[in-house]
Design a protein around this motif. Structure first.
Motif, PDB file in Angstrom:
ATOM      1  N   ALA A  48      54.758  48.379  -5.945  1.00 22.91           N
ATOM      2  CA  ALA A  48      55.621  48.927  -7.304  1.00 22.91           C
ATOM      3  C   ALA A  48      54.597  48.665  -8.532  1.00 22.91           C
ATOM      4  O   ALA A  48      53.349  47.786  -8.746  1.00 22.91           O
ATOM      5  CB  ALA A  48      56.443  47.930  -7.100  1.00 22.91           C
ATOM      6  N   SER A  57      57.641  52.200 -11.600  1.00 22.56           N
ATOM      7  CA  SER A  57      57.093  53.152 -10.673  1.00 22.56           C
ATOM      8  C   SER A  57      57.199  52.369  -9.090  1.00 22.56           C
ATOM      9  O   SER A  57      57.180  51.104  -9.073  1.00 22.56           O
ATOM     10  CB  SER A  57      55.989  53.724 -10.548  1.00 22.56           C
ATOM     11  OG  SER A  57      55.275  53.369 -10.333  1.00 22.56           O
ATOM     12  N   TYR A  58      57.768  53.333  -8.042  1.00 21.03           N
ATOM     13  CA  TYR A  58      58.105  52.170  -6.416  1.00 21.03           C
ATOM     14  C   TYR A  58      57.433  53.187  -5.654  1.00 21.03           C
ATOM     15  O   TYR A  58      57.204  53.899  -5.737  1.00 21.03           O
ATOM     16  CB  TYR A  58      59.317  52.042  -6.271  1.00 21.03           C
ATOM     17  CG  TYR A  58      60.352  51.017  -7.835  1.00 21.03           C
ATOM     18  CD1 TYR A  58      60.220  51.020  -8.425  1.00 21.03           C
ATOM     19  CD2 TYR A  58      59.553  50.139  -7.116  1.00 21.03           C
ATOM     20  CE1 TYR A  58      60.830  50.051  -9.402  1.00 21.03           C
ATOM     21  CE2 TYR A  58      60.265  48.631  -8.334  1.00 21.03           C
ATOM     22  CZ  TYR A  58      61.039  48.927  -9.338  1.00 21.03           C
ATOM     23  OH  TYR A  58      61.738  48.294 -10.249  1.00 21.03           O
ATOM     24  N   ALA A  59      57.051  52.234  -4.379  1.00 21.16           N
ATOM     25  CA  ALA A  59      56.739  53.201  -3.575  1.00 21.16           C
ATOM     26  C   ALA A  59      58.433  53.601  -2.900  1.00 21.16           C
ATOM     27  O   ALA A  59      59.542  52.658  -2.761  1.00 21.16           O
ATOM     28  CB  ALA A  59      56.522  52.308  -2.480  1.00 21.16           C
ATOM     29  N   ASP A  60      59.208  55.004  -2.097  1.00 18.51           N
ATOM     30  CA  ASP A  60      60.050  55.791  -2.243  1.00 18.51           C
ATOM     31  C   ASP A  60      60.257  54.674  -0.632  1.00 18.51           C
ATOM     32  O   ASP A  60      61.548  54.375  -1.291  1.00 18.51           O
ATOM     33  CB  ASP A  60      59.230  56.729  -1.580  1.00 18.51           C
ATOM     34  CG  ASP A  60      58.389  58.038  -2.598  1.00 18.51           C
ATOM     35  OD1 ASP A  60      58.239  58.488  -2.203  1.00 18.51           O
ATOM     36  OD2 ASP A  60      59.026  57.457  -3.359  1.00 18.51           O
ATOM     37  N   SER A  61      59.583  54.438   0.011  1.00 21.48           N
ATOM     38  CA  SER A  61      60.684  53.404   0.940  1.00 21.48           C
ATOM     39  C   SER A  61      61.346  52.183   0.669  1.00 21.48           C
ATOM     40  O   SER A  61      62.050  51.507   0.847  1.00 21.48           O
ATOM     41  CB  SER A  61      59.455  53.170   2.088  1.00 21.48           C
ATOM     42  OG  SER A  61      58.149  52.425   1.815  1.00 21.48           O
ATOM     43  N   LYS A  63      62.218  51.672  -2.525  1.00 19.62           N
ATOM     44  CA  LYS A  63      63.709  51.347  -3.522  1.00 19.62           C
ATOM     45  C   LYS A  63      65.029  51.062  -3.698  1.00 19.62           C
ATOM     46  O   LYS A  63      65.288  51.316  -2.099  1.00 19.62           O
ATOM     47  CB  LYS A  63      63.442  53.088  -3.978  1.00 19.62           C
ATOM     48  CG  LYS A  63      62.230  53.344  -5.185  1.00 19.62           C
ATOM     49  CD  LYS A  63      62.580  55.143  -5.670  1.00 19.62           C
ATOM     50  CE  LYS A  63      61.494  55.349  -6.116  1.00 19.62           C
ATOM     51  NZ  LYS A  63      61.271  57.471  -6.247  1.00 19.62           N
ATOM     52  N   LYS A 104      50.022  54.257  -9.152  1.00 24.21           N
ATOM     53  CA  LYS A 104      50.070  54.096  -7.964  1.00 24.21           C
ATOM     54  C   LYS A 104      48.512  53.657  -7.301  1.00 24.21           C
ATOM     55  O   LYS A 104      48.364  52.999  -5.699  1.00 24.21           O
ATOM     56  CB  LYS A 104      50.785  54.811  -6.803  1.00 24.21           C
ATOM     57  CG  LYS A 104      52.040  55.263  -7.283  1.00 24.21           C
ATOM     58  CD  LYS A 104      52.745  55.733  -6.460  1.00 24.21           C
ATOM     59  CE  LYS A 104      54.464  55.634  -6.541  1.00 24.21           C
ATOM     60  NZ  LYS A 104      54.515  57.046  -5.626  1.00 24.21           N
TER      61      LYS A 104
END
Length: 120
Positions: A48, A57-61, A63, A104
């Motif tokens: 993140a 912003s975050y890693a999709d996995s 969130k 990221k």
């Protein structure tokens, strides 16, 4: 910028932990900050990031389970981790980049890491 991460430890699956990262350096409030992790035998991955103004912003996995925040007055960022899973076991690193965008990648300064172990 110097970074000191803390808050790691051993937690059971389903539990929570909050990591902290204290920064020194006069430009903290203008730096984007991020969390990364590296599990045993794997490459370091983005978790993140947060801009100086609080955009995230975050890693999709991740969130929905992990939340990044920052307190500019304390020059500290946090990572609240909920519903932890054994696969979240890793060394967690905080990082800072020159620039305000919560990217990221492209971080310039790194902390020493704090170990999070999630038992099943």
């Amino acid at each position: 910028v110097q970074l000191q991460a803390s808050g790691g430890g051993l937690v059971q699956a389903g539990g929570s932990l909050r990591l902290s990262c204290a920064a020194s350096g006069s430009t903290f409030s203008r730096n984007a900050m991020g969390w990364f992790r590296q599990a045993p035998g794997k490459e370091r991955e983005f978790v993140a990031a947060i801009s100086w103004s609080g955009s995230t912003s975050y890693a999709d996995s991740l969130k929905g389970r992990f939340t990044i925040s920052r307190d500019n007055a304390k020059a500290t960022i946090y990572l609240q981790m909920n519903s932890l899973k054994p696969e979240d076991t890793a060394v967690y690193y905080c990082a800072a980049r020159v620039g305000s965008y919560p990217s990221k990648s492209g971080y310039d300064y790194w902390g020493q890491g704090t170990l999070v172990t999630v038992s099943s």
